[in-house]
Design an enzyme around this catalytic site. Structure first.
Site, PDB file in Angstrom:
ATOM      1  N   SER A   1       0.975  -1.131   0.118  1.00 42.87           N
ATOM      2  CA  SER A   1      -0.112  -0.109   0.016  1.00 42.87           C
ATOM      3  C   SER A   1       0.895   1.267  -0.084  1.00 42.87           C
ATOM      4  O   SER A   1       1.689   1.553   0.892  1.00 42.87           O
ATOM      5  CB  SER A   1      -0.933   0.035   1.298  1.00 42.87           C
ATOM      6  OG  SER A   1      -1.594   1.283   1.146  1.00 42.87           O
TER       7      SER A   1
ATOM      8  N   HIS B   1      -0.867  -1.002  -4.376  1.00 44.43           N
ATOM      9  CA  HIS B   1      -2.079  -0.565  -3.990  1.00 44.43           C
ATOM     10  C   HIS B   1      -2.127   0.715  -3.576  1.00 44.43           C
ATOM     11  O   HIS B   1      -1.506   1.556  -3.035  1.00 44.43           O
ATOM     12  CB  HIS B   1      -2.569  -1.498  -2.764  1.00 44.43           C
ATOM     13  CG  HIS B   1      -3.990  -1.347  -2.085  1.00 44.43           C
ATOM     14  ND1 HIS B   1      -4.919  -1.955  -2.682  1.00 44.43           N
ATOM     15  CD2 HIS B   1      -4.136  -0.662  -1.186  1.00 44.43           C
ATOM     16  CE1 HIS B   1      -5.991  -1.797  -2.087  1.00 44.43           C
ATOM     17  NE2 HIS B   1      -5.526  -0.856  -1.084  1.00 44.43           N
TER      18      HIS B   1
ATOM     19  N   ASP C   1      -4.703   3.827  -2.462  1.00 40.94           N
ATOM     20  CA  ASP C   1      -5.963   4.231  -1.540  1.00 40.94           C
ATOM     21  C   ASP C   1      -6.329   5.695  -1.769  1.00 40.94           C
ATOM     22  O   ASP C   1      -5.384   6.612  -1.374  1.00 40.94           O
ATOM     23  CB  ASP C   1      -5.576   4.089   0.134  1.00 40.94           C
ATOM     24  CG  ASP C   1      -5.337   2.630   0.391  1.00 40.94           C
ATOM     25  OD1 ASP C   1      -6.380   1.858   0.150  1.00 40.94           O
ATOM     26  OD2 ASP C   1      -4.635   2.103   0.888  1.00 40.94           O
TER      27      ASP C   1
ATOM     28  N   MET D   1      -8.799   8.403  -0.982  1.00 41.76           N
ATOM     29  CA  MET D   1      -9.800   8.742   0.036  1.00 41.76           C
ATOM     30  C   MET D   1     -10.250  10.346   0.060  1.00 41.76           C
ATOM     31  O   MET D   1      -9.545  11.003  -0.346  1.00 41.76           O
ATOM     32  CB  MET D   1      -9.225   8.799   1.442  1.00 41.76           C
ATOM     33  CG  MET D   1      -8.486   7.371   1.905  1.00 41.76           C
ATOM     34  SD  MET D   1      -7.906   7.228   3.137  1.00 41.76           S
ATOM     35  CE  MET D   1      -6.873   5.938   3.261  1.00 41.76           C
TER      36      MET D   1
ATOM     37  N   HIS E   1      -7.727   1.371  -5.036  1.00 40.80           N
ATOM     38  CA  HIS E   1      -9.009   1.292  -3.850  1.00 40.80           C
ATOM     39  C   HIS E   1      -9.817   2.857  -3.684  1.00 40.80           C
ATOM     40  O   HIS E   1      -9.120   3.417  -3.214  1.00 40.80           O
ATOM     41  CB  HIS E   1      -8.333   0.599  -2.429  1.00 40.80           C
ATOM     42  CG  HIS E   1      -9.135   0.546  -1.644  1.00 40.80           C
ATOM     43  ND1 HIS E   1      -8.850   0.149  -0.223  1.00 40.80           N
ATOM     44  CD2 HIS E   1     -10.560   0.544  -1.430  1.00 40.80           C
ATOM     45  CE1 HIS E   1     -10.044  -0.029   0.383  1.00 40.80           C
ATOM     46  NE2 HIS E   1     -11.122   0.234  -0.142  1.00 40.80           N
TER      47      HIS E   1
ATOM     48  N   MET F   1     -11.860   4.657  -1.776  1.00 42.25           N
ATOM     49  CA  MET F   1     -12.822   5.121  -0.709  1.00 42.25           C
ATOM     50  C   MET F   1     -13.311   6.505  -0.780  1.00 42.25           C
ATOM     51  O   MET F   1     -13.022   7.392  -0.125  1.00 42.25           O
ATOM     52  CB  MET F   1     -11.789   4.991   0.562  1.00 42.25           C
ATOM     53  CG  MET F   1     -11.406   3.452   0.965  1.00 42.25           C
ATOM     54  SD  MET F   1     -10.265   3.217   1.997  1.00 42.25           S
ATOM     55  CE  MET F   1      -8.712   3.396   0.933  1.00 42.25           C
TER      56      MET F   1
ATOM     57  N   MET G   1     -12.399  -5.791   3.786  1.00 39.28           N
ATOM     58  CA  MET G   1     -11.659  -5.036   4.775  1.00 39.28           C
ATOM     59  C   MET G   1     -11.403  -5.395   5.907  1.00 39.28           C
ATOM     60  O   MET G   1     -12.417  -6.176   6.692  1.00 39.28           O
ATOM     61  CB  MET G   1     -12.368  -3.529   4.861  1.00 39.28           C
ATOM     62  CG  MET G   1     -12.372  -2.751   3.533  1.00 39.28           C
ATOM     63  SD  MET G   1     -10.896  -2.243   3.098  1.00 39.28           S
ATOM     64  CE  MET G   1     -10.029  -1.469   4.365  1.00 39.28           C
TER      65      MET G   1
ATOM     66  N   GLY H   1      -9.706   3.852   6.061  1.00 40.60           N
ATOM     67  CA  GLY H   1      -9.390   5.287   6.068  1.00 40.60           C
ATOM     68  C   GLY H   1      -7.987   5.305   6.685  1.00 40.60           C
ATOM     69  O   GLY H   1      -7.257   6.477   6.401  1.00 40.60           O
TER      70      GLY H   1
ATOM     71  N   GLY I   1      -1.712   1.129   9.472  1.00 38.90           N
ATOM     72  CA  GLY I   1      -1.349   1.002  10.690  1.00 38.90           C
ATOM     73  C   GLY I   1      -2.126   0.319  11.616  1.00 38.90           C
ATOM     74  O   GLY I   1      -2.112   0.375  12.655  1.00 38.90           O
TER      75      GLY I   1
ATOM     76  N   ASP J   1      -7.402  -6.443   3.364  1.00 36.50           N
ATOM     77  CA  ASP J   1      -6.732  -5.134   3.421  1.00 36.50           C
ATOM     78  C   ASP J   1      -6.889  -4.543   4.612  1.00 36.50           C
ATOM     79  O   ASP J   1      -8.058  -4.195   5.140  1.00 36.50           O
ATOM     80  CB  ASP J   1      -7.388  -4.149   2.337  1.00 36.50           C
ATOM     81  CG  ASP J   1      -6.710  -2.790   2.265  1.00 36.50           C
ATOM     82  OD1 ASP J   1      -5.622  -2.676   2.850  1.00 36.50           O
ATOM     83  OD2 ASP J   1      -7.215  -1.753   1.504  1.00 36.50           O
TER      84      ASP J   1
ATOM     85  N   GLY K   1       0.854  -2.622   3.815  1.00 36.09           N
ATOM     86  CA  GLY K   1       1.299  -1.474   3.948  1.00 36.09           C
ATOM     87  C   GLY K   1       2.535  -1.045   4.913  1.00 36.09           C
ATOM     88  O   GLY K   1       3.475  -1.401   4.392  1.00 36.09           O
ATOM     89  N   THR K   2       1.996  -0.949   6.253  1.00 37.06           N
ATOM     90  CA  THR K   2       2.980  -1.055   7.248  1.00 37.06           C
ATOM     91  C   THR K   2       4.139  -2.076   7.305  1.00 37.06           C
ATOM     92  O   THR K   2       5.392  -1.919   7.462  1.00 37.06           O
ATOM     93  CB  THR K   2       2.343  -0.866   8.503  1.00 37.06           C
ATOM     94  OG1 THR K   2       1.390   0.000   8.622  1.00 37.06           O
ATOM     95  CG2 THR K   2       3.468  -0.382   9.778  1.00 37.06           C
TER      96      THR K   2
HETATM   97  C1  DX5 Z   1      -6.852   1.456   4.909  1.00 36.93           C
HETATM   98  C2  DX5 Z   1      -6.091   1.171   3.428  1.00 36.93           C
HETATM   99  C3  DX5 Z   1      -5.153   0.100   3.518  1.00 36.93           C
HETATM  100  C4  DX5 Z   1      -4.156   0.721   4.402  1.00 36.93           C
HETATM  101  C5  DX5 Z   1      -3.261  -0.823   4.577  1.00 36.93           C
HETATM  102  O1  DX5 Z   1      -8.168   2.167   4.625  1.00 36.93           O
HETATM  103  O2  DX5 Z   1      -7.077   0.741   2.699  1.00 36.93           O
HETATM  104  O3  DX5 Z   1      -4.904  -0.079   2.120  1.00 36.93           O
HETATM  105  O4  DX5 Z   1      -2.980   1.595   3.570  1.00 36.93           O
HETATM  106  O5  DX5 Z   1      -2.284  -0.478   5.627  1.00 36.93           O
HETATM  107  P1  DX5 Z   1      -1.810  -1.232   6.865  1.00 36.93           P
HETATM  108  O6  DX5 Z   1      -1.145  -2.536   6.110  1.00 36.93           O
HETATM  109  O7  DX5 Z   1      -0.661  -0.729   7.520  1.00 36.93           O
HETATM  110  O8  DX5 Z   1      -2.902  -1.671   7.640  1.00 36.93           O
HETATM  111 ZN    ZN Z   2      -6.745  -0.051   0.777  1.00 36.33          ZN
END
Ligand code: DX5
Ligand code: ZN
Length: 221
Positions: free
Chosen positions: A8, A33, A35, A37, A66, A68, A139, A144, A147, A173, A195-196
């Site tokens: 991510s 990926h 995101d 938002m 993705h 959102m 999800m 949003g 981490g 995710d 992500g993290t």
């Molecule tokens: C959250 C996002 C994720 C997020 C995942 O709303 O859709 O894609 O970046 O990050 P980690 O892997 O750190 O939970």
């Molecule tokens: Zn995402």
């Protein structure tokens, strides 16, 4: 089903996005990926088309967007133009017929189409869309923010969707790491947004390899 790892972008070092995308690719990422938002559908604002276009130009792997946002269907042409290879929309943003129309439009533009379910929605909600999607996104945190902690009560939802369809890609995710990826893979997921635990790992390649290995144990032909 092939295990795919999609780091991510939200978790990368934004001061050097180009280099970070290359680092992900060189570390063995299958997709990137992105995101998007809007501050309305989720309580956060991230980035838009120009940013995705720039990130895409730095790597040669597919970009998985993705959305959102409350009105993703307004931006399908823009998503194609900025280089999206796959577009995921949430099913609760519009009536079923409008969602199906949006999925058609995404496919018409030559992109993969996916539906995401927030944690509060049951597996059954995916049913009407199964004929139109390449991927279902479960999800595993409230959307949003990166981490957050993985919600293990989402595992039965993954298993229920896998039961409905042996061949749809199931993406997870939120809070995915080596341990949670393995649980999700056992339940039937095969696409992992990380992500993290990827960009912020001490060694990104090692992190991706380990996630692929632990998820790969449950890979079915
Ligand atoms: C959250 C996002 C994720 C997020 C995942 O709303 O859709 O894609 O970046 O990050 P980690 O892997 O750190 O939970
Ligand atoms: Zn995402």
């Amino acid at each position: 089903m092939k295990v795919l790892i999609s780091p991510s972008i939200l978790a990368c070092d934004m001061l050097k996005v180009g280099r970070e995308m290359k680092r992900a690719e060189e570390s063995g990422a299958d997709w990137l990926h992105a995101d998007v938002m809007d501050g309305v559908y989720v309580p956060n604002i991230s980035f838009g088309f120009d940013f995705i276009k720039a990130a895409k130009s730095a790597a040669s792997i597919p970009v998985d967007v993705h959305m959102m946002t409350v009105c993703p269907q307004k931006y399908i042409k823009e998503l194609k133009a900025c280089g999206a290879d796959s577009v995921t929309i949430h099913h609760d943003i519009a009536p079923e017929s409008d969602i199906i129309k949006a999925l058609w439009e995404i496919k018409n533009e030559g992109m993969r189409a996916a539906i995401a379910l927030r944690p509060k929605f049951p597996a059954e909600d995916i049913k009407p869309y199964l004929p139109y999607i390449d991927m279902a996104l479960v999800m595993t945190v409230e959307p949003g923010f990166g981490g957050q902690k993985f919600m293990s009560d989402m595992l039965p939802k993954i298993a229920a969707i896998r039961e409905m369809s042996p061949d749809v890609d199931i993406q997870v995710d939120g809070g995915i790491n080596q341990e949670t990826a393995s649980l999700c893979a056992e339940a039937g997921a095969n696409v992992f947004v990380v992500g993290t635990a990827s960009f912020r790992a001490p060694d990104m390649k090692e992190a991706i390899d380990k996630i692929r290995l632990s998820a790969g144990k449950y890979e079915v032909e």
